[in-house]
Scaffold this motif. Structure first.
Motif, PDB file in Angstrom:
ATOM      1  N   ASN A   1      50.282  97.763  54.491  1.00 15.74           N
ATOM      2  CA  ASN A   1      51.407  96.824  54.539  1.00 15.74           C
ATOM      3  C   ASN A   1      51.294  95.883  53.337  1.00 15.74           C
ATOM      4  O   ASN A   1      50.878  94.735  53.456  1.00 15.74           O
ATOM      5  CB  ASN A   1      51.380  96.052  55.855  1.00 15.74           C
ATOM      6  N   ILE A   2      51.693  96.419  52.169  1.00 18.43           N
ATOM      7  CA  ILE A   2      51.462  95.662  50.937  1.00 18.43           C
ATOM      8  C   ILE A   2      52.315  94.401  50.857  1.00 18.43           C
ATOM      9  O   ILE A   2      51.898  93.422  50.247  1.00 18.43           O
ATOM     10  CB  ILE A   2      51.644  96.519  49.664  1.00 18.43           C
ATOM     11  N   GLU A   3      53.479  94.406  51.482  1.00 16.75           N
ATOM     12  CA  GLU A   3      54.309  93.195  51.430  1.00 16.75           C
ATOM     13  C   GLU A   3      53.602  92.034  52.125  1.00 16.75           C
ATOM     14  O   GLU A   3      53.493  90.932  51.581  1.00 16.75           O
ATOM     15  CB  GLU A   3      55.670  93.440  52.069  1.00 16.75           C
ATOM     16  N   ALA A   4      53.071  92.287  53.322  1.00 20.49           N
ATOM     17  CA  ALA A   4      52.363  91.225  54.055  1.00 20.49           C
ATOM     18  C   ALA A   4      51.107  90.792  53.300  1.00 20.49           C
ATOM     19  O   ALA A   4      50.790  89.604  53.230  1.00 20.49           O
ATOM     20  CB  ALA A   4      51.999  91.713  55.461  1.00 20.49           C
ATOM     21  N   LYS A   5      50.389  91.753  52.724  1.00 17.07           N
ATOM     22  CA  LYS A   5      49.171  91.442  51.987  1.00 17.07           C
ATOM     23  C   LYS A   5      49.491  90.587  50.751  1.00 17.07           C
ATOM     24  O   LYS A   5      48.809  89.609  50.461  1.00 17.07           O
ATOM     25  CB  LYS A   5      48.449  92.725  51.580  1.00 17.07           C
TER      26      LYS A   5
END
Length: 197
Positions: free
Chosen positions: A152-156
């Motif tokens: 979940n790169i957006e949250a990271k």
């Protein structure tokens, strides 16, 4: 540099410190002029009003902040990705540590934004830019296979962007925390926890 340019730079330097220490409301152009060593009428040659000076300083800070998160993607590789990400945070922490006025003056702009839509809009754009830059970096991490494509790169990315931004707020309060260790822990957590999730 000519005398006019030197005076202009001196006005900016003095205004930066005075606005940070006293606030916009309690600092006048006359006070700035006196500290610079020029007459009050002379300062109007450079800035027609205190609002114009405040606006000019904000634009300069805005450009500086945008430049803080500039990544040369050609330099990124799987072996140095974490190191480069760490340097982004370390650089910001070092710069804020050296400049005790930055967070104070930025707080003045946050207060100003609460009653001025123009500044609020610019701060929202700056915040969106922060989030987008970290997201782009993390998208590139997927291309480098540093992160799994299902992570979940957006949250990271947003988590790191928020931490990056909030470290400055804590530094402003004088909290004696190990900011570099916190940044390091966060970077390792989002990268190493983002493989094969």
């Amino acid at each position: 540099m000519g005398n006019r340019e030197q005076t202009f730079q001196k006005i900016l330097e003095v205004a930066y410190v005075m606005f940070a220490e006293k606030g916009f409301e309690k600092t006048s152009l006359a006070m700035i002029a006196a500290e610079v060593g020029i007459s009050k009428p002379a300062i109007y040659y450079y800035f027609q009003s205190k609002d114009q000076l405040i606006s000019f300083l904000f634009e300069e800070l805005y450009k500086e902040i945008q430049y803080d998160i500039v990544v040369d993607y050609k330099e990124l590789s799987p072996s140095n990705f974490i190191e480069k990400l760490l340097k982004i945070g370390y650089k910001s922490i070092d710069e804020q540590d050296k400049d005790p006025y930055f967070n104070k003056i930025f707080s003045q702009y946050l207060l100003l934004a609460a009653r001025d839509d123009h500044y609020m809009q610019q701060l929202l754009e700056l915040q969106s830019d922060y989030l987008a830059r970290f997201y782009d970096i993390f998208q590139y991490a997927v291309q480098l296979e540093v992160l799994d494509e299902n992570a979940n790169i957006e949250a990271k990315a947003h988590m790191l962007a928020m931490l990056y931004d909030n470290i400055g707020n804590f530094m402003l309060t004088g909290s004696q925390l190990n900011y570099k260790a916190i940044w390091r822990e966060a970077v390792h957590s989002v990268i190493q926890g983002g493989k094969d999730e």
